[in-house]
Design a protein around this motif. Structure first.
Motif, PDB file in Angstrom:
ATOM      1  N   VAL A 163       0.671  -1.159   0.002  1.00  0.00           N
ATOM      2  CA  VAL A 163      -0.039  -0.073   0.120  1.00  0.00           C
ATOM      3  C   VAL A 163       1.095   1.302   0.032  1.00  0.00           C
ATOM      4  CG1 VAL A 163      -1.517   1.350   1.236  1.00  0.00           C
ATOM      5  CG2 VAL A 163      -1.864  -1.269   1.198  1.00  0.00           C
ATOM      6  N   GLU A 164       1.954   1.372   0.886  1.00  0.00           N
ATOM      7  CA  GLU A 164       2.996   2.484   0.980  1.00  0.00           C
ATOM      8  C   GLU A 164       3.416   2.543  -0.317  1.00  0.00           C
ATOM      9  OE1 GLU A 164       4.824   2.900   4.503  1.00  0.00           O
ATOM     10  OE2 GLU A 164       3.004   2.487   5.705  1.00  0.00           O
ATOM     11  N   MET A 165       4.090   1.503  -0.868  1.00  0.00           N
ATOM     12  CA  MET A 165       4.811   1.575  -2.124  1.00  0.00           C
ATOM     13  C   MET A 165       3.882   2.234  -3.456  1.00  0.00           C
ATOM     14  SD  MET A 165       7.909   0.994  -2.171  1.00  0.00           S
ATOM     15  CE  MET A 165       8.569   1.055  -3.626  1.00  0.00           C
ATOM     16  N   THR A 166       2.591   1.913  -3.445  1.00  0.00           N
ATOM     17  CA  THR A 166       1.656   2.257  -4.347  1.00  0.00           C
ATOM     18  C   THR A 166       1.574   3.834  -4.104  1.00  0.00           C
ATOM     19  OG1 THR A 166       0.655   0.205  -4.469  1.00  0.00           O
ATOM     20  CG2 THR A 166      -0.619   2.323  -5.172  1.00  0.00           C
ATOM     21  N   ALA A 167       1.266   4.078  -2.942  1.00  0.00           N
ATOM     22  CA  ALA A 167       1.386   5.718  -2.618  1.00  0.00           C
ATOM     23  C   ALA A 167       2.617   6.395  -2.813  1.00  0.00           C
ATOM     24  CB  ALA A 167       0.947   5.859  -1.218  1.00  0.00           C
ATOM     25  N   LEU A 168       3.768   5.758  -2.692  1.00  0.00           N
ATOM     26  CA  LEU A 168       4.834   6.518  -3.039  1.00  0.00           C
ATOM     27  C   LEU A 168       5.201   6.441  -4.558  1.00  0.00           C
ATOM     28  CD1 LEU A 168       7.631   7.402  -1.668  1.00  0.00           C
ATOM     29  CD2 LEU A 168       8.659   5.265  -1.949  1.00  0.00           C
ATOM     30  N   VAL A 169       5.074   5.710  -5.248  1.00  0.00           N
ATOM     31  CA  VAL A 169       5.042   5.753  -6.783  1.00  0.00           C
ATOM     32  C   VAL A 169       4.180   6.804  -7.450  1.00  0.00           C
ATOM     33  CG1 VAL A 169       4.676   4.322  -8.843  1.00  0.00           C
ATOM     34  CG2 VAL A 169       6.102   3.619  -6.989  1.00  0.00           C
ATOM     35  N   ASP A 170       2.658   6.709  -6.775  1.00  0.00           N
ATOM     36  CA  ASP A 170       1.918   7.622  -7.418  1.00  0.00           C
ATOM     37  C   ASP A 170       2.260   9.069  -7.051  1.00  0.00           C
ATOM     38  OD1 ASP A 170       0.394   5.704  -8.415  1.00  0.00           O
ATOM     39  OD2 ASP A 170      -0.945   5.601  -6.672  1.00  0.00           O
ATOM     40  N   TRP A 171       2.591   9.322  -5.691  1.00  0.00           N
ATOM     41  CA  TRP A 171       3.220  10.667  -5.540  1.00  0.00           C
ATOM     42  C   TRP A 171       4.261  11.180  -5.945  1.00  0.00           C
ATOM     43  CZ3 TRP A 171       7.835  13.098  -3.476  1.00  0.00           C
ATOM     44  CH2 TRP A 171       7.626  14.428  -3.049  1.00  0.00           C
ATOM     45  N   THR A 172       5.365  10.196  -6.419  1.00  0.00           N
ATOM     46  CA  THR A 172       6.549  10.756  -7.084  1.00  0.00           C
ATOM     47  C   THR A 172       6.169  10.961  -8.465  1.00  0.00           C
ATOM     48  OG1 THR A 172       7.827   9.217  -5.695  1.00  0.00           O
ATOM     49  CG2 THR A 172       8.713  10.188  -7.579  1.00  0.00           C
ATOM     50  N   SER A 173       5.264   9.970  -9.203  1.00  0.00           N
ATOM     51  CA  SER A 173       4.979  10.470 -10.638  1.00  0.00           C
ATOM     52  C   SER A 173       4.152  11.666 -10.771  1.00  0.00           C
ATOM     53  CB  SER A 173       4.397   8.997 -11.146  1.00  0.00           C
ATOM     54  OG  SER A 173       5.152   7.971 -10.964  1.00  0.00           O
ATOM     55  N   ARG A 174       3.363  11.771  -9.712  1.00  0.00           N
ATOM     56  CA  ARG A 174       2.720  13.101  -9.841  1.00  0.00           C
ATOM     57  C   ARG A 174       3.419  14.155  -9.849  1.00  0.00           C
ATOM     58  NH1 ARG A 174      -0.286  12.250  -5.874  1.00  0.00           N
ATOM     59  NH2 ARG A 174       0.314  13.757  -4.526  1.00  0.00           N
ATOM     60  N   LEU A 176       6.542  14.645 -10.120  1.00  0.00           N
ATOM     61  CA  LEU A 176       7.674  14.741 -11.098  1.00  0.00           C
ATOM     62  C   LEU A 176       6.918  15.488 -12.486  1.00  0.00           C
ATOM     63  CD1 LEU A 176      10.173  11.749 -10.708  1.00  0.00           C
ATOM     64  CD2 LEU A 176      10.400  14.137 -10.357  1.00  0.00           C
ATOM     65  N   ALA A 177       5.800  14.893 -12.765  1.00  0.00           N
ATOM     66  CA  ALA A 177       5.186  15.453 -13.901  1.00  0.00           C
ATOM     67  C   ALA A 177       4.636  16.796 -13.651  1.00  0.00           C
ATOM     68  CB  ALA A 177       3.808  14.572 -14.231  1.00  0.00           C
ATOM     69  N   GLU A 178       4.052  17.282 -12.600  1.00  0.00           N
ATOM     70  CA  GLU A 178       3.532  18.674 -12.431  1.00  0.00           C
ATOM     71  C   GLU A 178       4.767  19.594 -12.452  1.00  0.00           C
ATOM     72  OE1 GLU A 178       1.464  18.230  -8.728  1.00  0.00           O
ATOM     73  OE2 GLU A 178      -0.310  17.256  -9.602  1.00  0.00           O
ATOM     74  N   GLY A 179       5.960  19.163 -12.089  1.00  0.00           N
ATOM     75  CA  GLY A 179       7.000  20.255 -12.290  1.00  0.00           C
ATOM     76  C   GLY A 179       7.030  21.320 -11.214  1.00  0.00           C
ATOM     77  N   GLU A 180       6.090  21.349 -10.049  1.00  0.00           N
ATOM     78  CA  GLU A 180       5.755  22.324  -9.193  1.00  0.00           C
ATOM     79  C   GLU A 180       7.047  22.316  -8.041  1.00  0.00           C
ATOM     80  OE1 GLU A 180       2.642  23.311  -5.706  1.00  0.00           O
ATOM     81  OE2 GLU A 180       1.943  22.965  -7.372  1.00  0.00           O
TER      82      GLU A 180
END
Length: 197
Positions: A163-174, A176-180
């Motif tokens: 569960v935590e890895m899924t959240a970590l991958v989602d957070w990281t991808s988002r 990096l993509a947003e660039g904020e």
């Protein structure tokens, strides 16, 4: 994850200065042209050796950075004398693959599993969880002369890792993509999540 990014003003300013310093090298490297300079190759080798040495020592290996460097120079070895050599070889292979192909390795849980499988392919003690999330609890322990040990940190419980890895991958991808957030801030935040291992 967001709470890890809540810092006081002074700390925020120190981080901004350090990130700015690192960013200043981008232009210098780009100015070297398309071919890698001897300095960049040397820096990659130093970073690889130090990363392998540090990462395997966290796992209990005892090889120094000089021993890692000597071992990597003779990496054509087909059998390994120790668990340390098995782990160093795995880290070397994974880091080499990432350095050569990072643009073609999207951040996904499947790719994390594949890199983990490659990382541990020669490690006989790790065959039970090679390429999978852990099934047993573990801690990162510092061993001191005289046999004294100190727990540096307890890792995430096995039942929470997926569960935590899924959240970590989602957070990281988002992020990096947003660039904020600056990519170095995102990477440092992800690196601070080593308790998932």
């Amino acid at each position: 994850m967001e709470t890890k990014l809540t810092l006081d003003f002074k700390t925020s300013q120190a981080i901004i200065r350090k990130v700015g310093f690192v960013d200043s090298f981008k232009g210098k490297w780009r100015g070297l042209g398309g071919s890698e300079s001897i300095y960049l190759k040397e820096l990659k080798q130093i970073a690889t050796i130090e990363s392998i040495g540090s990462s395997t020592r966290i796992e209990g290996a005892t090889m120094t950075n000089d021993e890692v460097k000597d071992f990597i120079r003779s990496i054509k070895i087909t059998s390994f004398k120790s668990r340390d050599e098995q782990e160093v070889f795995g880290y070397y292979e994974v880091l080499s693959l990432i350095l050569e192909s990072y643009r073609n390795i999207p951040l996904t849980e499947n790719n994390i599993h594949q890199l983990h499988k490659l990382l541990l392919k020669e490690s006989s003690k790790d065959s039970h969880h090679r390429g999978n999330y852990k099934k047993l609890s573990n801690k990162v322990v510092a061993n001191y002369p005289g046999g004294h040990q100190k727990v540096i940190f307890a890792t995430t419980s096995p039942h929470l890792v997926a569960v935590e890895m899924t959240a970590l991958v989602d957070w990281t991808s988002r992020n990096l993509a947003e660039g904020e957030l600056h990519p170095l801030i995102v990477i440092a935040t992800v690196s601070s999540q080593t308790d998932l291992v």
